[in-house]
Enzyme design. Structure first.
Site, PDB file in Angstrom:
ATOM      1  N   ARG A 124       9.088   5.701 -21.170  1.00  0.00           N
ATOM      2  CA  ARG A 124       8.746   6.571 -20.167  1.00  0.00           C
ATOM      3  C   ARG A 124       7.557   7.231 -20.051  1.00  0.00           C
ATOM      4  O   ARG A 124       7.083   7.488 -19.007  1.00  0.00           O
ATOM      5  CB  ARG A 124      10.167   7.425 -20.021  1.00  0.00           C
ATOM      6  CG  ARG A 124      10.440   8.171 -18.676  1.00  0.00           C
ATOM      7  CD  ARG A 124      10.923   6.997 -17.896  1.00  0.00           C
ATOM      8  NE  ARG A 124      10.875   7.754 -16.418  1.00  0.00           N
ATOM      9  CZ  ARG A 124      11.969   8.242 -15.859  1.00  0.00           C
ATOM     10  NH1 ARG A 124      13.169   8.367 -16.494  1.00  0.00           N
ATOM     11  NH2 ARG A 124      11.958   8.449 -14.486  1.00  0.00           N
TER      12      ARG A 124
ATOM     13  N   CYS B  96      -4.595  -0.126 -16.693  1.00  0.00           N
ATOM     14  CA  CYS B  96      -3.065   0.013 -16.772  1.00  0.00           C
ATOM     15  C   CYS B  96      -2.534  -0.911 -15.632  1.00  0.00           C
ATOM     16  O   CYS B  96      -1.456  -0.880 -15.783  1.00  0.00           O
ATOM     17  CB  CYS B  96      -2.999   1.522 -16.122  1.00  0.00           C
ATOM     18  SG  CYS B  96      -4.169   1.820 -14.513  1.00  0.00           S
ATOM     19  N   HIS B  97      -2.990  -1.623 -14.878  1.00  0.00           N
ATOM     20  CA  HIS B  97      -2.478  -2.560 -14.084  1.00  0.00           C
ATOM     21  C   HIS B  97      -1.879  -3.845 -14.974  1.00  0.00           C
ATOM     22  O   HIS B  97      -0.984  -4.489 -14.224  1.00  0.00           O
ATOM     23  CB  HIS B  97      -3.416  -3.053 -13.091  1.00  0.00           C
ATOM     24  CG  HIS B  97      -4.719  -3.913 -13.584  1.00  0.00           C
ATOM     25  ND1 HIS B  97      -5.936  -3.191 -14.278  1.00  0.00           N
ATOM     26  CD2 HIS B  97      -5.134  -5.178 -13.756  1.00  0.00           C
ATOM     27  CE1 HIS B  97      -6.798  -3.912 -14.564  1.00  0.00           C
ATOM     28  NE2 HIS B  97      -6.210  -5.165 -14.502  1.00  0.00           N
TER      29      HIS B  97
ATOM     30  N   GLU C  95      -6.714 -11.973 -12.148  1.00  0.00           N
ATOM     31  CA  GLU C  95      -7.023 -12.227 -13.420  1.00  0.00           C
ATOM     32  C   GLU C  95      -6.397 -13.534 -14.172  1.00  0.00           C
ATOM     33  O   GLU C  95      -6.370 -13.652 -15.326  1.00  0.00           O
ATOM     34  CB  GLU C  95      -6.617 -10.899 -14.430  1.00  0.00           C
ATOM     35  CG  GLU C  95      -7.524  -9.484 -13.857  1.00  0.00           C
ATOM     36  CD  GLU C  95      -7.106  -8.519 -14.558  1.00  0.00           C
ATOM     37  OE1 GLU C  95      -6.287  -8.456 -15.386  1.00  0.00           O
ATOM     38  OE2 GLU C  95      -7.972  -7.407 -14.538  1.00  0.00           O
TER      39      GLU C  95
END
Length: 166
Positions: A103, A120-121, A148
């Site tokens: 979390r 972060c994607h 990607e």
DNA sequence: ATACCGGCTAGCC
DNA sequence: GGGCTAGCCGGTA
């Protein structure tokens, strides 16, 4: 220290990149105005912000923009995820020695100071669904992963490429 | 200190 | 699979 910035052409569009001799210190979405990006850099480093040639963008990241601690550890672990692969929040948590902090990893991703550079994607939920994406929402996350080469099955990453579950 | 909030998860219906 | 719930943890007010 002087701060330079330029747009960098990437697989995901022309993102803004800001840097100093110490390395890249900020990034921003293509749709960000030059004005607000420059303002961000000033807020971070003071005056001396000026446009420069994209060819001069350094490879290195200036990690000093993030204070030592959990946050930095997570960001660095995230930066190590190769293009075309994804990891879960939980895996990233485990990577920094706190297997139950998934979390909290989400919170770190949500405040990533270097989106794109710190990918972060590429961090998705444990069940493969994409989860949230602060810099543009889930749709953008999906588009970036698709570009990607990550196989997307409906709203989820079909494979997590690494350890993975069955 | 203390309370609340979030890009999460595992366990149960 | 879907929709809960209760734990989780590091920030921030």
């Amino acid at each position: 220290m002087a701060v330079a910035y330029a747009r960098r052409e990437t697989l995901h569009g022309a993102w803004w990149v800001g840097w100093t001799d110490a390395g890249v210190c900020a990034t921003a979405l293509p749709e960000t105005s030059e004005r607000s990006f420059a303002a961000l850099l000033r807020a971070q480093h003071g005056d001396g912000v000026a446009p420069a040639d994209a060819g001069a963008i350094p490879e290195a990241v200036d990690w000093s923009v993030v204070p030592d601690g959990f946050r930095k550890d997570v960001l660095r672990a995230c930066a190590a995820i190769p293009a075309g692969e994804v990891r879960s929040y939980g895996e990233l948590a485990a990577a920094v020695g706190k297997p139950r902090a998934a979390r909290a990893v989400g919170t770190v991703m949500a405040t990533n100071p270097l989106p794109l550079l710190v990918p972060c994607h590429r961090v998705v939920r444990g069940d493969g669904t994409l989860g949230e994406y602060g810099a543009g929402g889930p749709a953008r996350k999906a588009a970036m992963l698709g570009a990607e080469g990550v196989a997307l099955d409906g709203g989820a990453a079909a494979a997590r490429v690494l350890p993975s579950r069955a």
